[in-house]
Design a protein around this motif. Structure first.
Motif, PDB file in Angstrom:
ATOM      1  N   UNK A  86       0.809  -1.206   0.000  1.00 57.61           N
ATOM      2  CA  UNK A  86       0.000   0.000   0.000  1.00 57.61           C
ATOM      3  C   UNK A  86       0.846   1.261   0.000  1.00 57.61           C
ATOM      4  N   UNK A  87       0.483   2.204   0.866  1.00 54.03           N
ATOM      5  CA  UNK A  87       1.180   3.481   0.935  1.00 54.03           C
ATOM      6  C   UNK A  87       2.371   3.438   1.892  1.00 54.03           C
ATOM      7  N   UNK A  88       2.725   2.246   2.350  1.00 59.27           N
ATOM      8  CA  UNK A  88       3.820   2.112   3.312  1.00 59.27           C
ATOM      9  C   UNK A  88       5.199   2.157   2.648  1.00 59.27           C
ATOM     10  N   UNK A  89       5.244   2.063   1.316  1.00 60.01           N
ATOM     11  CA  UNK A  89       6.514   2.124   0.597  1.00 60.01           C
ATOM     12  C   UNK A  89       6.415   3.096  -0.570  1.00 60.01           C
ATOM     13  N   UNK A  90       7.562   3.571  -1.028  1.00 59.53           N
ATOM     14  CA  UNK A  90       7.641   4.300  -2.288  1.00 59.53           C
ATOM     15  C   UNK A  90       7.992   3.284  -3.376  1.00 59.53           C
ATOM     16  N   UNK A  91       7.676   3.595  -4.627  1.00 60.52           N
ATOM     17  CA  UNK A  91       7.911   2.657  -5.722  1.00 60.52           C
ATOM     18  C   UNK A  91       8.627   3.336  -6.881  1.00 60.52           C
ATOM     19  N   UNK A  92       9.616   2.622  -7.436  1.00 57.14           N
ATOM     20  CA  UNK A  92      10.300   3.052  -8.646  1.00 57.14           C
ATOM     21  C   UNK A  92      10.221   1.920  -9.660  1.00 57.14           C
ATOM     22  N   UNK A  93      10.148   2.255 -10.927  1.00 60.09           N
ATOM     23  CA  UNK A  93      10.088   1.254 -11.993  1.00 60.09           C
ATOM     24  C   UNK A  93      11.443   1.208 -12.693  1.00 60.09           C
ATOM     25  N   UNK A  94      12.052   0.007 -12.714  1.00 57.50           N
ATOM     26  CA  UNK A  94      13.344  -0.185 -13.380  1.00 57.50           C
ATOM     27  C   UNK A  94      13.325  -1.501 -14.154  1.00 57.50           C
ATOM     28  N   UNK A  95      14.256  -1.625 -15.063  1.00 53.79           N
ATOM     29  CA  UNK A  95      14.517  -2.878 -15.765  1.00 53.79           C
ATOM     30  C   UNK A  95      16.011  -3.157 -15.600  1.00 53.79           C
ATOM     31  N   UNK A  96      16.375  -4.201 -14.873  1.00 55.45           N
ATOM     32  CA  UNK A  96      17.779  -4.460 -14.574  1.00 55.45           C
ATOM     33  C   UNK A  96      18.612  -4.673 -15.838  1.00 55.45           C
ATOM     34  N   UNK A  97      17.970  -4.988 -16.945  1.00 53.09           N
ATOM     35  CA  UNK A  97      18.695  -5.200 -18.200  1.00 53.09           C
ATOM     36  C   UNK A  97      18.830  -3.922 -19.027  1.00 53.09           C
ATOM     37  N   UNK A  98      18.294  -2.818 -18.516  1.00 52.37           N
ATOM     38  CA  UNK A  98      18.352  -1.540 -19.219  1.00 52.37           C
ATOM     39  C   UNK A  98      18.907  -0.487 -18.269  1.00 52.37           C
ATOM     40  N   UNK A  99      20.208  -0.196 -18.383  1.00 53.57           N
ATOM     41  CA  UNK A  99      20.869   0.707 -17.440  1.00 53.57           C
ATOM     42  C   UNK A  99      20.211   2.081 -17.379  1.00 53.57           C
ATOM     43  N   UNK A 100      19.721   2.554 -18.514  1.00 56.97           N
ATOM     44  CA  UNK A 100      19.143   3.896 -18.537  1.00 56.97           C
ATOM     45  C   UNK A 100      17.920   4.020 -17.640  1.00 56.97           C
ATOM     46  N   UNK A 101      17.196   2.898 -17.411  1.00 51.87           N
ATOM     47  CA  UNK A 101      16.030   2.963 -16.526  1.00 51.87           C
ATOM     48  C   UNK A 101      16.469   3.146 -15.081  1.00 51.87           C
ATOM     49  N   UNK A 102      17.627   2.581 -14.719  1.00 47.71           N
ATOM     50  CA  UNK A 102      18.166   2.778 -13.376  1.00 47.71           C
ATOM     51  C   UNK A 102      18.595   4.226 -13.184  1.00 47.71           C
ATOM     52  N   UNK A 103      19.303   4.755 -14.170  1.00 50.72           N
ATOM     53  CA  UNK A 103      19.781   6.136 -14.069  1.00 50.72           C
ATOM     54  C   UNK A 103      18.614   7.105 -13.912  1.00 50.72           C
ATOM     55  N   UNK A 104      17.557   6.887 -14.655  1.00 51.25           N
ATOM     56  CA  UNK A 104      16.386   7.759 -14.587  1.00 51.25           C
ATOM     57  C   UNK A 104      15.686   7.628 -13.236  1.00 51.25           C
ATOM     58  N   UNK A 105      15.488   6.390 -12.776  1.00 51.46           N
ATOM     59  CA  UNK A 105      14.749   6.161 -11.538  1.00 51.46           C
ATOM     60  C   UNK A 105      15.495   6.663 -10.302  1.00 51.46           C
TER      61      UNK A 105
END
Length: 300
Positions: free
Chosen positions: A41-60
């Motif tokens: 629920x609202x007890x955590x924050x969420x980020x969307x990443x794809x471990x196979x796509x480095x650019x998604x980590x950098x953005x998140x």
């Protein structure tokens, strides 16, 4: 309040870890592909990443910092390298969920039996590591990247086979159901030996080691090991049934624990540091009895 990032954390003992972190009062962010629902629920924050796509980590991760990272979802040295580079100077401490599979087949391995600090790294993606041998090499190389790059203090937690009543793999349950139903189990090498850990204790270990300054590899789990033959005998005794075992098997009846060799660990370092784990036989007896009861309810 600690700021904690969990890479993964929506499945099995990773989910249990997040629940413990929340209960501990930590500020928790989970980073996943966003394809699975979670109960937080609202007890955590969420980020969307794809471990196979480095650019998604950098953005998140852009503009963010954490006190501690738990990595439940790294399955290749490329992913380890990308994550280390993106999180460099954003976190001081990193706990990597590794596996006893980093060791060669054998019994009661101590931490020094695999040296991640000197292991030669060949950078490949997760899809280039098929089967058990691939899994072993992927985790070895990932450990090596985290420890050799030195971007942060790293713990490599080398877990044995994780079991529990809610084990989604159903591997222990498979043996109980086959024996009660009078079905054949394929076990080519019944004297292979394995170590185990309770899923709740795995999550608790991760929580507690994250509250220390320990770094390096460590083997958590119930002390000792057990052979497949001994495990089958235990199920036979508790279920009051005789197992039907064949040395060869097919995909539908082969034991999911029928690996090419023994894999077990020496947990004396973790125990010596004060971590406690349930007795191996008490753990397995309780789970076998649970599955026996569950099987009976299904067939009533």
């Amino acid at each position: 309040m600690r700021k904690i990032l969990v890479l993964g954390g929506t499945q099995y003992f990773g989910k249990k870890l997040v629940e413990k972190l929340i209960a501990n009062g930590d500020d928790v962010t989970i980073a996943t592909r966003g394809t699975k629902t979670d109960p937080f629920g609202e007890k955590v924050k969420r980020l969307v990443i794809d471990r196979e796509q480095k650019e998604t980590l950098a953005k998140a991760f852009d503009g963010k910092e954490w006190d501690l990272v738990y990595d439940q979802s790294c399955f290749s040295p490329i992913e380890a390298k990308d994550t280390s580079e993106v999180l460099n100077e954003r976190v001081g401490r990193y706990i990597f969920t590794s596996t006893q599979a980093v060791y060669e087949f054998g019994t009661l391995h101590k931490e020094e039996n695999f040296n991640a600090f000197t292991f030669p790294i060949e950078y490949k993606g997760r899809r280039e590591y098929p089967g058990y041998e691939g899994y072993k090499e992927a985790k070895r190389a990932s450990e090596a990247v985290f420890h050799q790059l030195g971007k942060f203090e790293v713990v490599s937690s080398r877990f044995p086979i994780v079991v529990s009543e809610d084990d989604y793999t159903g591997r222990l349950k498979f043996h109980v159901d086959k024996i009660i139903s009078g079905q054949t189990i394929g076990i080519p090498a019944p004297d292979m030996r394995y170590s185990f850990i309770d899923a709740e204790e795995a999550a608790d270990f991760l929580l507690k080691i994250g509250q220390t300054d320990y770094s390096g590899p460590i083997n958590p789990g119930s002390s000792g090991d057990i052979s497949l033959r001994e495990l089958i005998e235990k199920i036979e005794l508790l279920a009051g049934k005789t197992a039907i075992i064949e040395e060869t098997g097919h995909s539908d009846n082969m034991s999911p624990y029928a690996l090419p060799g023994s894999w077990s660990i020496d947990t004396s370092l973790a125990v010596g540091l004060g971590y406690k784990f349930v007795d191996l036989h008490k753990l397995l007896d309780a789970l076998i009895n649970h599955y026996i009861t569950a099987h009976g309810k299904i067939t009533e």
